[in-house]
Design a protein around this motif. Structure first.
Motif, short mmCIF file in Angstrom:
data_model
loop_
_atom_site.label_atom_id
_atom_site.label_comp_id
_atom_site.label_asym_id
_atom_site.label_seq_id
_atom_site.Cartn_x
_atom_site.Cartn_y
_atom_site.Cartn_z
N ILE A 202 60.39 -22.92 25.46
CA ILE A 202 61.80 -22.52 25.51
C ILE A 202 61.94 -21.07 25.93
O ILE A 202 62.92 -20.67 26.57
CB ILE A 202 62.47 -22.76 24.13
CG1 ILE A 202 63.99 -22.52 24.22
CG2 ILE A 202 61.84 -21.90 23.05
CD1 ILE A 202 64.72 -23.46 25.14
N GLU A 203 60.93 -20.26 25.60
CA GLU A 203 60.97 -18.83 25.97
C GLU A 203 61.00 -18.66 27.49
O GLU A 203 61.63 -17.72 27.99
CB GLU A 203 59.76 -18.11 25.39
CG GLU A 203 59.79 -17.96 23.88
CD GLU A 203 59.25 -19.18 23.14
OE1 GLU A 203 59.12 -19.11 21.91
OE2 GLU A 203 58.95 -20.21 23.80
N GLN B 65 64.51 -19.87 28.85
CA GLN B 65 65.59 -18.93 28.50
C GLN B 65 65.66 -17.74 29.46
O GLN B 65 66.73 -17.18 29.67
CB GLN B 65 65.41 -18.43 27.07
CG GLN B 65 65.75 -19.47 26.01
CD GLN B 65 65.43 -18.99 24.61
OE1 GLN B 65 64.62 -18.08 24.41
NE2 GLN B 65 66.08 -19.60 23.61
#
Length: 231
Positions: free
Chosen positions: A41-42, A45
């Motif tokens: 997810i990093e 994002q």
């Protein structure tokens, strides 16, 4: 954040060339190997594309194009000679970026359709192979000309430049499709010698080292330290 972070994937030619530039310009990054089917997810994002490589600098700048990562690392290390000259408008510089553009557009297009023929139109794989070979032969002829003059085997002005760094991972990928045929093809013997320069380089095993997919639960892996890389 106090350090640079590189989201990468070992076998991706775009990621390979980004790592190669970072390592050879002594830019230290935290290397985060990405599992492409399960992207962190990093990464998602910070980059809409979420395709490797992506560099997040210590100043929180996000660079999600491999060529731009290479240019960033070269400028950070004051290695402007890799652009052909300090003045980027000279003929060598234009030649460098022209070769890269051909590689990233025309060659990559045909490479994908030859190497991964089952994903495209298998019946046209030979056509795409021949289109790749046409470009490889043109590179080989450039190198042959330098060799005949007793000069080093690099693509522009017989000097190692951004063009060499940006192109070789894609030639490597073409070779992988049929290693025996590539290695026995004397039509591209100068190109094979050029590619072998990178394969036998002391930093090649570092760039191609395998890592487990990144997890924030694991200790960070720092890549690119001068002298001895920290793995």
């Amino acid at each position: 954040m106090k350090h640079n972070i590189l989201y990468s994937f070992r076998r991706c030619p775009y990621a390979i060339r980004a790592r190669w530039a970072l390592l050879n310009t002594n830019q230290v990054v935290e290397l985060r190997e990405v599992e492409l089917k399960n992207k962190p997810i990093e990464l998602i994002q910070i980059s809409k594309k979420a395709t490797v490589p992506v560099l997040k600098t210590s100043l929180n700048k996000v660079i999600d194009e491999s060529l731009e990562i290479m240019i960033w690392s070269i400028k950070k290390s004051n290695r402007d000679e890799l652009f052909g000259n300090i003045n980027n408008n000279n003929e060598n510089s234009k030649e460098i970026f022209s070769l890269i553009e051909t590689n990233d557009t025309v060659f990559k297009y045909h490479l994908d359709r030859f190497k991964y023929a089952s994903r495209f139109n298998f019946e046209e794989s030979a056509t795409h192979h021949d289109a790749c070979m046409k470009i490889l032969l043109s590179l080989n002829n450039r190198l042959k000309e330098f060799s005949n003059k007793g000069k080093p085997l690099f693509l522009v002005d017989a000097k190692e430049t951004l063009a060499d760094w940006a192109v070789w991972p894609f030639v490597r990928q073409f070779r992988i499709a049929d290693i025996k045929k590539f290695d026995q093809n004397n039509e591209i013997k100068y190109l094979r010698s050029w590619l072998n320069y990178f394969f036998t380089h002391k930093k090649y095993p570092i760039v191609m080292k395998k890592f487990e997919p990144w997890s924030k639960l694991n200790e960070p892996i720092f890549f690119g330290k001068t002298g001895s890389e920290s793995f």
